[in-house]
Design a protein around this motif. Sequence first.
Motif, mmCIF file in Angstrom:
data_model
loop_
_atom_site.group_PDB
_atom_site.id
_atom_site.type_symbol
_atom_site.label_atom_id
_atom_site.label_comp_id
_atom_site.label_asym_id
_atom_site.label_seq_id
_atom_site.Cartn_x
_atom_site.Cartn_y
_atom_site.Cartn_z
ATOM 1 N N ASP A 96 29.709 -15.225 21.243
ATOM 2 C CA ASP A 96 28.955 -16.359 21.766
ATOM 3 C C ASP A 96 29.836 -17.563 22.134
ATOM 4 N N MET A 97 30.919 -17.747 21.415
ATOM 5 C CA MET A 97 31.738 -18.930 21.646
ATOM 6 C C MET A 97 33.209 -18.564 21.616
ATOM 7 N N ASN A 98 33.975 -19.343 22.256
ATOM 8 C CA ASN A 98 35.414 -19.260 22.185
ATOM 9 C C ASN A 98 35.828 -19.754 20.800
ATOM 10 N N GLY A 99 36.762 -19.058 20.163
ATOM 11 C CA GLY A 99 37.210 -19.430 18.822
ATOM 12 C C GLY A 99 37.717 -20.856 18.751
ATOM 13 N N ILE A 100 38.325 -21.300 19.804
ATOM 14 C CA ILE A 100 38.863 -22.664 19.803
ATOM 15 C C ILE A 100 37.738 -23.694 19.762
ATOM 16 N N GLU A 101 36.617 -23.347 20.433
ATOM 17 C CA GLU A 101 35.458 -24.236 20.383
ATOM 18 C C GLU A 101 34.933 -24.338 18.952
ATOM 19 N N VAL A 102 34.887 -23.171 18.296
ATOM 20 C CA VAL A 102 34.412 -23.137 16.902
ATOM 21 C C VAL A 102 35.310 -24.016 16.052
ATOM 22 N N LEU A 103 36.592 -23.820 16.233
ATOM 23 C CA LEU A 103 37.584 -24.568 15.478
ATOM 24 C C LEU A 103 37.373 -26.075 15.658
ATOM 25 N N LYS A 104 37.197 -26.470 16.911
ATOM 26 C CA LYS A 104 37.040 -27.892 17.198
ATOM 27 C C LYS A 104 35.741 -28.426 16.612
ATOM 28 N N ALA A 105 34.671 -27.605 16.745
ATOM 29 C CA ALA A 105 33.377 -28.044 16.210
ATOM 30 C C ALA A 105 33.475 -28.312 14.711
ATOM 31 N N ILE A 106 34.206 -27.437 13.998
ATOM 32 C CA ILE A 106 34.348 -27.643 12.552
ATOM 33 C C ILE A 106 35.177 -28.895 12.280
ATOM 34 N N ARG A 107 36.252 -28.990 12.972
ATOM 35 C CA ARG A 107 37.141 -30.145 12.750
ATOM 36 C C ARG A 107 36.433 -31.461 13.054
ATOM 37 N N ASN A 108 35.585 -31.462 14.091
ATOM 38 C CA ASN A 108 34.899 -32.695 14.471
ATOM 39 C C ASN A 108 33.854 -33.118 13.443
ATOM 40 N N SER A 109 33.282 -32.108 12.790
ATOM 41 C CA SER A 109 32.173 -32.432 11.888
ATOM 42 C C SER A 109 32.615 -32.713 10.460
ATOM 43 N N GLU A 110 33.748 -32.216 10.079
ATOM 44 C CA GLU A 110 34.122 -32.439 8.669
ATOM 45 C C GLU A 110 34.768 -33.817 8.536
ATOM 46 N N ALA A 111 34.686 -34.327 7.359
ATOM 47 C CA ALA A 111 35.068 -35.721 7.123
ATOM 48 C C ALA A 111 36.573 -35.940 7.255
ATOM 49 N N ASP A 112 37.320 -35.079 6.584
ATOM 50 C CA ASP A 112 38.737 -35.397 6.491
ATOM 51 C C ASP A 112 39.668 -34.343 7.085
ATOM 52 N N GLY A 113 39.088 -33.279 7.687
ATOM 53 C CA GLY A 113 39.941 -32.257 8.300
ATOM 54 C C GLY A 113 40.774 -31.483 7.306
ATOM 55 N N SER A 114 40.251 -31.353 6.103
ATOM 56 C CA SER A 114 41.064 -30.736 5.057
ATOM 57 C C SER A 114 40.794 -29.243 4.879
ATOM 58 N N LEU A 115 39.764 -28.697 5.541
ATOM 59 C CA LEU A 115 39.428 -27.280 5.351
ATOM 60 C C LEU A 115 40.471 -26.391 6.025
ATOM 61 N N PRO A 116 41.145 -25.536 5.223
ATOM 62 C CA PRO A 116 42.157 -24.672 5.839
ATOM 63 C C PRO A 116 41.489 -23.629 6.732
ATOM 64 N N LEU B 5 47.105 -22.439 19.313
ATOM 65 C CA LEU B 5 46.110 -22.495 18.238
ATOM 66 C C LEU B 5 46.499 -23.522 17.186
ATOM 67 N N LEU B 6 47.755 -23.562 16.856
ATOM 68 C CA LEU B 6 48.183 -24.506 15.825
ATOM 69 C C LEU B 6 47.968 -25.940 16.290
ATOM 70 N N SER B 7 48.210 -26.169 17.563
ATOM 71 C CA SER B 7 48.040 -27.545 18.038
ATOM 72 C C SER B 7 46.560 -27.896 18.142
ATOM 73 N N ALA B 8 45.708 -26.844 18.311
ATOM 74 C CA ALA B 8 44.262 -27.102 18.366
ATOM 75 C C ALA B 8 43.692 -27.414 16.980
ATOM 76 N N GLY B 9 44.492 -27.241 15.921
ATOM 77 C CA GLY B 9 44.002 -27.626 14.576
ATOM 78 C C GLY B 9 43.981 -26.509 13.566
ATOM 79 N N CYS B 10 44.527 -25.306 13.909
ATOM 80 C CA CYS B 10 44.584 -24.216 12.934
ATOM 81 C C CYS B 10 45.724 -24.474 11.965
ATOM 82 N N ASN B 11 45.488 -24.051 10.706
ATOM 83 C CA ASN B 11 46.556 -24.195 9.719
ATOM 84 C C ASN B 11 47.521 -23.014 9.798
ATOM 85 N N GLY B 12 46.978 -21.830 10.112
ATOM 86 C CA GLY B 12 47.823 -20.647 10.142
ATOM 87 C C GLY B 12 47.353 -19.690 11.221
ATOM 88 N N TYR B 13 48.003 -18.542 11.280
ATOM 89 C CA TYR B 13 47.806 -17.649 12.404
ATOM 90 C C TYR B 13 48.129 -16.231 11.941
#
Lengths: 663, 123
Positions: free
Chosen positions: B57-77, B93-101
């Motif tokens: 349904d969605m591009n993984g990067i969109e999912v990633l961004k949606a999570i990052r935008n909604s969480e308070a401090d961006g601390s979820l790995p 991916l790392l620059s889009a906000g992923c911690n690992g790969y």
Amino acid sequence: MKILIVDDNADARYILKKTLASAGHQVLEAENGKIALSLAQEHLPDLVISDILMPEMDGFQFCRRIRGNDTFRDMPFVFYTATYTDAKDEEFALSLGADQFLRKPMDGKGFLAAIQNLVRKTAQGEIPASTSILNTEKTYLKLYNERLIQKLEKKIIDLEEETEARQQAEANLKATMEAVPDMIFRLDRQARFLDFKPGKGFAPYVSPDAFIGRTADEVLPEEIARQTLANVHKALETGRTITYDYQLPAKGKVRDYEARYAPATNNEVVAIVRDVTELRNLQKQLLQAQKMEAVGHLAGGVAHDFNNMLSIILGYAEMAVNRVNVHDPLYGDLEEIINAANRSTSLVQQLLAFSRQQPVTPQVLDLNHLIGNGQKMLGRLIGEDIEMVFIPGHALWSIKIDPSQIDQIMANLAVNARDAIEGVGQLTIETGNIVIDEAYCQMHHGANPGKFVSLTVSDSGTGMSRETLDHLFDPFYTTKPVGSGTGLGLSTVYGIVKQNNGFVYVYSELDHGTSFKIYFPNVEGPPEKMELPRTKSHTTKGDETILIVEDERMILKLCQTVLQRQGYQVLCASSPEEAIILCKNHDGPINLLITDVVMPKMNGKELKDRIEAMRPNICVLFMSGYTYQIIQARGVLDEELNFIQKPFSTADLVCKVRQILDD
Amino acid sequence: MKTILIIEDNDDNMKLICFILEKNGYSTIRAVTGRDGINMALKDKPDLVLLDIQLPDMNGIEVLKAIRNSEADGSLPIIAVTSFAMSGDRQHLLSAGCNGYIEKPINPETIIEEIRLYAGEPL
């Protein structure tokens, strides 16, 4: 040869090791790929035999590592596996660089042959050095992931099957528990109720919700809670089933329970609690019945011997009183002896009634008719303050009983009712038809299924305590003041009812009254006309010759004296043998034989047959302290014989003798 | 117990990853679509998210961004799981906000090391 075997199953390793060692190989063991790898590096084996599924590092990963290591690149590698193996596994294994893929189980010989063959071929260079054809890590991982997923799926199917089997087992257990009528509890070490299956006897003492999650001391009376906890501990410590009986009030009544505590898993105990109230009641009833039986035998035995003594006392006193003048001071004394002996006789009659040895003449009769006739007599017994109500059942079935026994029952019950009522009150007599079924019999010891006529006598008196009820029918048990009651009234009722194959139950409520329910078996056929007492012969005198046979010498002498006074010729024999000799030697006629029934060596019936053979026209009169029924039951006498029951008065004897001779 | 959210539409991969994680002592929760994944990431408070980049349904990067935008401090790995084989993906991916790969097919030996690194020991 040095062989490294890798398998997480110790038993599998053991068998493999034995097989290889028997062929002279040196064996190294590892339980997973990781350990095997370090062992291989240390010992440099000549051959590896590995399973696939193992913790830490599985066979595929291990093989990949071996083949990726320059030292072991050419070492023969064999997979020997069974679990979830399919063709793709073999394909993947070989693509990893394995030399051979063997499937469990194999017999030792076949396995060794395969291994030897591989070693030989390798040594001869027939098999090119195996290298993994999976050049890239990515291809390896892709195939490896596939294999893993495949195995997971099989494992999941296995788990599902296992789950299904467990669910089935649970369903079976649940059905079994439902089929058990008892209550089933699960308790932890602190006697906390974890689980509960209701059962028979689970009265709303507490609802299940009220005790699940609670400990015994929160929901049970102190002592029972303490015992419950102790039993839980005992079951857990001994590993045995502990039984415990206790009582609990439920629905306002005390019920009996029998609990069994069995140790289960997790330091828990399963308790099966059975409501045994009915069982205990039946046990009590049975015990009571047995007690009555035993006392009855005793009373009957005593009464029988006592009867003989009374016959003698009464007989001589009557003869003596006939020989003294009415104005003689001895006359009054003798009359007192006769009175006392007569009272004793009636006491003995009651004992005999209780022990079911009372001589009776049962006849088919209508209970309503009989009670209706006796109402006047009962009215006199109970007095004017007590209102008597008779509710006759409609179209009442017939019963077979001696009418005088009904009179005895009614008189005894009426007198008790009168004594239980203080001031004014009511006595209710009811009759009815009732069919008793198996279910009723299961709850009432002594009851039999069938058609019965019920007789209920209820009073509005003081009722009885538990203690009194327990001893109600015991002979000589009385609640009346000393001198007022013999304690034989209800024993008599009990004996009469039993003698007539009926049964009796009592319902009593303290301060409200008592109700006796008596059941007599129904007999088919119309009621007989009441038999009128036979008119006695006017004269009691005679001059015929009578032979008396009696082993009790005092009675023999008494009868002789009484009959001689009436003018009879009397021959006496103290044994049947003597009687037969007398019969042979006596020249004149012998008109009547009077004989005891139960004698040593030869009974009265046998004697009668022997004497009748010599003197066919002789009349016979039997006498016995046993009742006619008992003697009949023992097959000693036939029905139409003349019989006189001891103790008899002298008047009874002479009347009976005259009557027989006149017939 | 540490909980890992796996957002993955491939049933086989989901099974394998869950098996490996559970075997190593982690508890798992699963989402098959990006939308569910976002909700669960925010609502169920997992300790780490494994995010497949190719979702229906969605591009993984969109999912990633949606999570990052909604969480308070961006601390979820959040660790991306991808079969993109090209170099440059990783950086993207790392620059889009992923911690690992993590690359597919996964390596059962190394995936756990990666997860331990970001989520810590299972208990």
